[in-house]
Design a protein around this motif. Structure first.
Motif, short mmCIF file in Angstrom:
data_model
loop_
_atom_site.label_atom_id
_atom_site.label_comp_id
_atom_site.label_asym_id
_atom_site.label_seq_id
_atom_site.Cartn_x
_atom_site.Cartn_y
_atom_site.Cartn_z
N VAL A 228 0.83 -1.20 0.00
CA VAL A 228 0.00 0.00 0.00
C VAL A 228 0.87 1.26 0.00
CG1 VAL A 228 -1.61 1.39 1.38
CG2 VAL A 228 -2.01 -1.06 1.08
N ILE A 229 1.85 1.29 0.89
CA ILE A 229 2.67 2.49 1.03
C ILE A 229 3.56 2.70 -0.20
CG2 ILE A 229 4.55 3.52 2.37
CD1 ILE A 229 3.14 2.45 4.86
N ARG A 230 4.10 1.63 -0.73
CA ARG A 230 4.94 1.79 -1.93
C ARG A 230 4.12 2.28 -3.12
NH1 ARG A 230 10.23 -1.93 -2.43
NH2 ARG A 230 10.64 -2.29 -0.22
N THR A 231 2.91 1.78 -3.26
CA THR A 231 2.09 2.26 -4.37
C THR A 231 1.60 3.69 -4.12
OG1 THR A 231 0.14 1.16 -3.43
CG2 THR A 231 1.32 0.00 -5.16
N LEU A 232 1.36 4.05 -2.87
CA LEU A 232 0.99 5.43 -2.56
C LEU A 232 2.07 6.40 -3.02
CD1 LEU A 232 -0.96 7.41 -1.08
CD2 LEU A 232 0.44 7.04 0.97
N ASP A 233 3.32 6.00 -2.87
CA ASP A 233 4.46 6.84 -3.26
C ASP A 233 4.73 6.82 -4.77
OD1 ASP A 233 4.80 7.48 -0.60
OD2 ASP A 233 6.40 6.03 -0.26
N LYS A 234 4.10 5.89 -5.48
CA LYS A 234 4.33 5.75 -6.92
C LYS A 234 3.08 6.24 -7.66
CE LYS A 234 6.90 4.05 -10.37
NZ LYS A 234 8.31 4.45 -10.65
N VAL A 235 3.05 7.52 -7.98
CA VAL A 235 1.88 8.11 -8.62
C VAL A 235 1.86 7.76 -10.11
CG1 VAL A 235 0.64 10.26 -9.07
CG2 VAL A 235 2.01 10.02 -6.97
#
Length: 336
Positions: A228-235
């Motif tokens: 979740v957090i890695r995808t949040l940072d990958k716009v």
């Protein structure tokens, strides 16, 4: 950055909120603390971080349009992690209206908030249940998921389509995450691991559907949170476009939009899962063997190739480690 996290009293939402706070983000948490399951457990999850600097809690319902409009207008989050929803595949058979109110109308309010307040990235929870009647393994985001078998799955599929339309119309970068059978400390009491643990410790029989022969990509909660957090940072880039002549459910020909599976690549048969739990508890289960439930799929298996290639992460916690961690938490929390 300031992140609105919905469902912060929930299983996954509480873990995500805590991780974001630990890394220095400001979190605006929202939850309605409904009584679908033990509210005391929900409050205990919140208590782990509710008094930390940088956390603001809002008690509100997703379906309350005015409350959601106020939340976005007053707090102006830069990014949104939308995890709140009416959970439970089987509960929908008795309470269908709750699902459409929370999961469809509530999601519309999230999209409208993102639209009118310049949110940089919306990450939202979907589910492996959307694959439904698709039996081609492993489940890939690039394959069809047009035949969900439950209302819960249908509402999540609707979320994916609604998010794509808003990404296209208003340029809202959006990422949907299809979670595969999440388990771990602070889990939901209506899920198998929780139900099995409680019954085995009480000397009561456990209900084993499909005679325990179906397989699941059991995914430890820390693996979900990391994804979740890695995808949040990958716009998803607004300017990036894919070939619209070859429509792909996982990407888009016209919008900053992505779908990712987050699940363990190594599916485990339910009977093996129960054996691991028995070992951790030091007790044997009394099993009531039953046929497959309506709406359940025989097997799930996650293809996480895209997740690995895009954000550099693959779920990796084994069921032996994950179940042991859950049992340790359960004994401590319930003092058994």
């Amino acid at each position: 950055m300031k992140v609105l996290v919905t469902g912060t009293a929930g299983f996954i939402g509480s873990h995500v909120a805590q991780r974001l706070l630990e890394r220095g983000d400001e979190v605006v948490g929202l939850d309605n603390l409904n009584d679908y399951y033990d509210v005391t457990l929900k409050k205990a999850r919140l208590a782990r971080f509710a008094d930390k600097p940088g956390y603001t809690h809002i008690h509100a319902d997703l379906a309350d349009r005015a409350a959601m409009e106020r939340t976005f207008a007053e707090h102006r989050p830069q990014r949104v992690v939308h995890l709140a929803a009416q959970a439970g595949v089987r509960y929908a058979a008795q309470n269908p209206h709750v699902y459409t109110s929370s999961n469809v109308t509530g999601f519309l309010h999230i999209l409208e908030g993102c639209r009118h307040h310049g949110v940089e990235h919306l990450v939202f929870a979907s589910t492996s249940s959307v694959y439904g009647a698709n039996t081609s393994m492993p489940f890939s985001e690039h394959k069809s998921a047009e035949h969900p078998l439950t209302l819960y799955a249908a509402t999540k599929k609707a979320n994916e389509q609604m998010a794509h339309s808003y990404a296209h119309l208003y340029g809202i970068p959006s990422t949907g995450l299809r979670f595969f059978t999440v388990y771990g400390p602070w889990g939901r009491p209506d899920m198998a691991l929780f139900l099995f643990t409680r019954a085995i410790l009480a000397g009561e029989p456990i209900r084993v559907f499909n005679h325990g022969k179906h397989k699941r990509s059991f995914t430890y909660v820390d693996d979900i949170v990391e994804g979740v957090i890695r995808t949040l940072d990958k716009v998803p880039p607004i300017d990036e476009r894919w070939d619209s002549n070859q429509p792909d459910p996982a990407t888009s020909g016209v919008a900053p939009y992505r779908l990712f599976n987050i699940g363990n690549e190594r599916p485990v048969e339910l009977l093996q899962y129960i054996e691991v739990l028995e070992s951790c508890l030091g007790r044997k289960a009394i099993m009531e063997m039953l046929p497959l439930q309506p709406g359940d799929v025989p097997d799930t298996e996650a293809d996480v190739t895209d997740l690995i290639q895009t954000v550099g992460y693959r779920p990796q916690v084994s069921v032996e480690t994950g179940v042991a961690n859950f049992v340790r938490w359960y004994r401590e929390y319930y003092r058994v």
